[in-house]
Enzyme design. Structure first.
Site, PDB file in Angstrom:
ATOM      1  N   VAL A  97      -3.931 -20.727   7.962  1.00  0.00           N
ATOM      2  CA  VAL A  97      -2.538 -20.783   7.517  1.00  0.00           C
ATOM      3  C   VAL A  97      -1.595 -20.527   8.685  1.00  0.00           C
ATOM      4  CG1 VAL A  97      -0.858 -19.857   5.888  1.00  0.00           C
ATOM      5  CG2 VAL A  97      -3.270 -20.001   5.232  1.00  0.00           C
ATOM      6  N   LYS A 156     -14.696 -12.679   1.495  1.00  0.00           N
ATOM      7  CA  LYS A 156     -13.934 -13.609   0.649  1.00  0.00           C
ATOM      8  C   LYS A 156     -14.853 -14.240  -0.408  1.00  0.00           C
ATOM      9  CE  LYS A 156     -10.134 -14.243   0.954  1.00  0.00           C
ATOM     10  NZ  LYS A 156      -9.099 -13.378   0.308  1.00  0.00           N
ATOM     11  N   SER A 191      -5.811  -8.806   0.614  1.00  0.00           N
ATOM     12  CA  SER A 191      -7.202  -8.665   1.021  1.00  0.00           C
ATOM     13  C   SER A 191      -7.196  -8.360   2.509  1.00  0.00           C
ATOM     14  CB  SER A 191      -7.977  -9.972   0.765  1.00  0.00           C
ATOM     15  OG  SER A 191      -9.354  -9.731   0.608  1.00  0.00           O
ATOM     16  N   LEU A 204      -6.008  -1.508  -2.613  1.00  0.00           N
ATOM     17  CA  LEU A 204      -7.222  -2.182  -3.108  1.00  0.00           C
ATOM     18  C   LEU A 204      -8.366  -1.191  -3.300  1.00  0.00           C
ATOM     19  CD1 LEU A 204      -7.161  -5.316  -0.734  1.00  0.00           C
ATOM     20  CD2 LEU A 204      -6.612  -5.286  -3.181  1.00  0.00           C
ATOM     21  N   ARG A 257       0.836  -1.210   0.000  1.00  0.00           N
ATOM     22  CA  ARG A 257       0.000   0.000   0.000  1.00  0.00           C
ATOM     23  C   ARG A 257       0.863   1.249   0.000  1.00  0.00           C
ATOM     24  NH1 ARG A 257      -4.877  -0.836   4.226  1.00  0.00           N
ATOM     25  NH2 ARG A 257      -3.855  -2.731   4.960  1.00  0.00           N
ATOM     26  N   ALA A 303      -7.148 -23.080   4.121  1.00  0.00           N
ATOM     27  CA  ALA A 303      -7.708 -23.215   5.472  1.00  0.00           C
ATOM     28  C   ALA A 303      -6.895 -22.286   6.387  1.00  0.00           C
ATOM     29  CB  ALA A 303      -7.608 -24.671   5.896  1.00  0.00           C
TER      30      ALA A 303
HETATM   31  P1  NAP Z   1      -1.701 -10.571   6.089  1.00  0.00           P
HETATM   32  O1  NAP Z   1      -0.347 -10.966   6.500  1.00  0.00           O
HETATM   33  O2  NAP Z   1      -2.487  -9.657   6.993  1.00  0.00           O
HETATM   34  O3  NAP Z   1      -1.665  -9.956   4.627  1.00  0.00           O
HETATM   35  C1  NAP Z   1      -2.716  -9.233   4.066  1.00  0.00           C
HETATM   36  C2  NAP Z   1      -2.140  -8.454   2.904  1.00  0.00           C
HETATM   37  O4  NAP Z   1      -3.189  -7.719   2.267  1.00  0.00           O
HETATM   38  C3  NAP Z   1      -1.102  -7.434   3.366  1.00  0.00           C
HETATM   39  O5  NAP Z   1      -0.058  -7.399   2.425  1.00  0.00           O
HETATM   40  C4  NAP Z   1      -1.897  -6.152   3.357  1.00  0.00           C
HETATM   41  O6  NAP Z   1      -1.099  -5.009   3.164  1.00  0.00           O
HETATM   42  C5  NAP Z   1      -2.785  -6.380   2.168  1.00  0.00           C
HETATM   43  N1  NAP Z   1      -3.916  -5.459   2.204  1.00  0.00           N
HETATM   44  C6  NAP Z   1      -4.908  -5.403   3.113  1.00  0.00           C
HETATM   45  N2  NAP Z   1      -5.730  -4.371   2.825  1.00  0.00           N
HETATM   46  C7  NAP Z   1      -5.233  -3.776   1.719  1.00  0.00           C
HETATM   47  C8  NAP Z   1      -5.600  -2.653   0.931  1.00  0.00           C
HETATM   48  N3  NAP Z   1      -6.675  -1.904   1.219  1.00  0.00           N
HETATM   49  N4  NAP Z   1      -4.858  -2.344  -0.146  1.00  0.00           N
HETATM   50  C9  NAP Z   1      -3.749  -3.084  -0.467  1.00  0.00           C
HETATM   51  N5  NAP Z   1      -3.343  -4.133   0.250  1.00  0.00           N
HETATM   52  C10 NAP Z   1      -4.071  -4.466   1.320  1.00  0.00           C
HETATM   53  O7  NAP Z   1      -2.619 -11.848   5.884  1.00  0.00           O
HETATM   54  P2  NAP Z   1      -2.386 -13.221   5.084  1.00  0.00           P
HETATM   55  O8  NAP Z   1      -2.780 -14.294   6.005  1.00  0.00           O
HETATM   56  O9  NAP Z   1      -1.072 -13.246   4.454  1.00  0.00           O
HETATM   57  O10 NAP Z   1      -3.544 -13.098   3.994  1.00  0.00           O
HETATM   58  C11 NAP Z   1      -3.269 -13.029   2.612  1.00  0.00           C
HETATM   59  C12 NAP Z   1      -4.462 -13.551   1.848  1.00  0.00           C
HETATM   60  O11 NAP Z   1      -4.722 -14.889   2.213  1.00  0.00           O
HETATM   61  C13 NAP Z   1      -5.771 -12.787   2.053  1.00  0.00           C
HETATM   62  O12 NAP Z   1      -6.451 -12.748   0.823  1.00  0.00           O
HETATM   63  C14 NAP Z   1      -6.510 -13.684   3.023  1.00  0.00           C
HETATM   64  O13 NAP Z   1      -7.906 -13.506   2.954  1.00  0.00           O
HETATM   65  C15 NAP Z   1      -6.093 -15.047   2.525  1.00  0.00           C
HETATM   66  N6  NAP Z   1      -6.232 -16.145   3.475  1.00  0.00           N
HETATM   67  C16 NAP Z   1      -5.528 -16.149   4.635  1.00  0.00           C
HETATM   68  C17 NAP Z   1      -5.679 -17.215   5.515  1.00  0.00           C
HETATM   69  C18 NAP Z   1      -4.916 -17.302   6.817  1.00  0.00           C
HETATM   70  O14 NAP Z   1      -5.213 -18.175   7.612  1.00  0.00           O
HETATM   71  N7  NAP Z   1      -3.943 -16.448   7.064  1.00  0.00           N
HETATM   72  C19 NAP Z   1      -6.560 -18.263   5.195  1.00  0.00           C
HETATM   73  C20 NAP Z   1      -7.264 -18.215   3.997  1.00  0.00           C
HETATM   74  C21 NAP Z   1      -7.081 -17.153   3.144  1.00  0.00           C
HETATM   75  P3  NAP Z   1      -0.539  -4.143   4.420  1.00  0.00           P
HETATM   76  O15 NAP Z   1       0.741  -4.808   4.822  1.00  0.00           O
HETATM   77  O16 NAP Z   1      -0.319  -2.790   3.846  1.00  0.00           O
HETATM   78  O17 NAP Z   1      -1.583  -4.197   5.481  1.00  0.00           O
END
Ligand code: NAP
Length: 345
Positions: free
Chosen positions: A194, A166, A90, A69, A40, A192
Site C-alpha cells: 500500500v 496475517k 494489526s 489487540l 491503543r 498488496a
Molecule cells: P500502520 O500505519 O503501522 O497501522 C497499524 C495500525 O495497527 C496502527 O493503528 C497501530 O496502532 C495498530 N496496532 C498495531 N498493534 C496494535 C495493538 N497491539 N493494539 C492495537 N492496535 C495496534 O500500518 P498500515 O499499513 O496502515 O496497516 C494497517 C493494516 O493493513 C494491517 O492490518 C496490515 O497488516 C494491513 N496491510 C498493510 C499493507 C501495507 O502495505 N501497508 C498491506 C497489506 C495489509 P499504533 O498507532 O498505536 O501503533
C-alpha cells in the site's frame, strides 16, 4: 436511527492511528458516516486529528476509543451501537522478530477480540484488513499470480512472521464467524503493497519503499518487485465490501499494478526532477543483497523473492464490487510529493 441510509450510520475503525485506518476514517467521513476510531492510547487522539484535518473536517462525527489487540478492555464499549466494523489494526513487521509470536499473537488474538465484540454488538458486517500475504502461492520459486482462492500455507519454510500472522489472523476470523451464532457477516480486504499520500511523518512501513528511494537510503536497486495499490483505493474497497450484499463471506484482493524497484526509481527520476536527485540508478546484483541479508534483518526477509514476479489479481473486486484502482503513476507521485511536503525526505 437511519439504518437504511449510508449517511448517519456508525462505523468503528480499529487502528485509526494507522495509514490505512486513517484513510478509511477520512473516506467514511467524506461519505457521511459517523466514525469511531480505536487507538491503543488516547493520547494519540490529537495527532490523529491533526493528520486527518489535512483531508477533511470531521465536525462532531468522529470519536476515539482506547483498545489494545492484546487485552480485552475497551472492545465492547467501542463496538456497542455500531452498524459496521472495519478491523484494520494489526502489527506490521518487515524485519522478522526473533519469536514470530510477537506478531502472530496480537494479530490473531486481536482479530478474535474485535470480531467477537462485533458479533456481540450485532453489527451488520465486519470488514477485516487481511493481506496478500495470506493469499500467497509460496516463497521464492517460479513466477505466479494468485487470487482469493489461494490460502498461504503458514508452515511454508522461510515464510515471514508477518505473513504467518496475517494468514493465521484471517483464518481465525473466518473460524470465529462460522462457529458463533449471530447475524454479523464478514468480508476481508487483502491489500498488496500500500502506497499513496501520507498525511503525517508517522507513516506505515510500506511507505518506506518510496521514502528510502527518495532519500537515497538504498545503495542501489535490488531486483525486487511488488504489486502496488493506492491507500485511497484500499479505503474505497473497504467501504464497498462493507455495504455490498454480495461481499458477505468473501475475500477481496486489493492489488493494482506490479512494479519492480527499478520501475519505481525511473518514474520518480523522470517526473520529480531534482527532487529525485538521490534516487539510485545502479542495479544491485542478487548475491549482494543475499549477502547483506545475512546481517540486515529487513533485507533478510525479502531475499527469497529476489527476481520473482509474484503477482496478485484484483479481478474479483473489480467484477463483483465495481472497484477501479488508479494508475501506478498517480499513487507513486502523490506518495513522493506528500513525503516531501511532510518533510520526511
Ligand atoms: P500502520 O500505519 O503501522 O497501522 C497499524 C495500525 O495497527 C496502527 O493503528 C497501530 O496502532 C495498530 N496496532 C498495531 N498493534 C496494535 C495493538 N497491539 N493494539 C492495537 N492496535 C495496534 O500500518 P498500515 O499499513 O496502515 O496497516 C494497517 C493494516 O493493513 C494491517 O492490518 C496490515 O497488516 C494491513 N496491510 C498493510 C499493507 C501495507 O502495505 N501497508 C498491506 C497489506 C495489509 P499504533 O498507532 O498505536 O501503533
Amino acid at each position: 436511527m437511519g439504518r437504511q441510509m449510508s449517511g448517519g450510520e456508525t462505523v468503528l475503525v480499529t487502528g485509526g492511528s494507522g495509514y490505512i485506518g486513517g484513510w478509511c476514517v477520512a473516506s467514511l467521513l467524506q461519505r457521511g458516516y459517523v466514525v469511531r476510531a480505536t487507538v491503543r492510547d488516547l493520547s494519540k487522539e490529537s495527532a490523529v486529528r491533526a493528520s486527518l484535518a489535512k483531508i477533511i473536517d470531521p465536525g462532531n462525527r468522529l470519536s476515539f476509543y482506547a483498545a489494545n489487540l492484546t487485552a480485552d478492555d475497551g472492545w465492547d464499549a467501542a463496538t456497542e451501537g455500531c452498524d459496521y466494523v472495519l478491523h484494520v489494526a494489526s502489527p506490521l513487521g518487515v524485519a522478522d522478530p526473533k519469536d514470530p509470536n510477537e506478531l502472530i499473537v496480537p494479530a490473531r488474538e486481536g482479530a478474535k477480540r474485535a470480531i467477537a465484540a462485533a458479533i456481540k454488538a450485532k453489527v451488520k458486517r465486519v470488514v477485516m484488513t487481511s493481506s496478500v500475504a495470506a493469499t500467497s502461492k509460496g516463497v521464492g520459486g517460479a513466477d505466479w499470480t494468485a487470487d482469493e482462492t489461494v490460502w498461504t500455507d503458514p508452515s511454508t519454510p522461510r515464510l515471514s512472521a508477518y505473513a504467518q500472522s496475517k494468514t493465521l489472523a484471517e483464518r481465525a476470523a473466518w473460524e470465529l464467524l462460522h462457529t458463533t451464532q449471530g447475524d454479523t457477516t464478514l468480508a476481508t480486504v487483502n491489500p498488496a503493497l500500500v502506497l499513496g499520500p501520507v498525511t503525517s511523518g508517522d507513516f506505515s512501513e510500506s511507505v518506506q519503499v518510496v521514502e528510502r528511494l527518495l532519500s537515497g537510503r538504498v545503495p542501489g536497486l535490488p531486483r525486487l518487485g511488488f504489486n502496488v495499490v493506492d491507500v485511497r483505493d484500499v479505503a474505497d474497497l473497504h467501504i464497498r465490501a462493507m455495504t455490498d450484499e454480495r461481499a458477505a463471506g468473501e475475500r477481496f484482493i486489493a492489488a493494482a499494478n506490479f512494479a519492480w524497484m527499478g520501475d519505481l526509481a525511473a518514474l520518480l527520476r523522470e517526473r520529480l526532477g531534482d527532487k529525485a536527485d538521490k534516487v539510485p540508478t545502479r542495479k544491485v546484483p542478487d548475491f549482494v543483497i543475499r549477502l547483506a541479508g545475512l546481517f540486515d534483518k529487513d533485507l533478510g526477509s525479502v531475499t527469497p523473492s529476489l527476481g520473482h514476479k509474484h503477482d496478485y489479481s484484483s479481478a474479483k473486486a473489480q467484477r463483483v464490487l465495481g472497484w477501479q484502482p488508479r494508475p501506478l503513476e498517480e499513487t507513486i507521485l502523490d506518495c513522493a510529493n506528500s513525503l516531501i511536503a511532510t518533510g520526511a525526505v
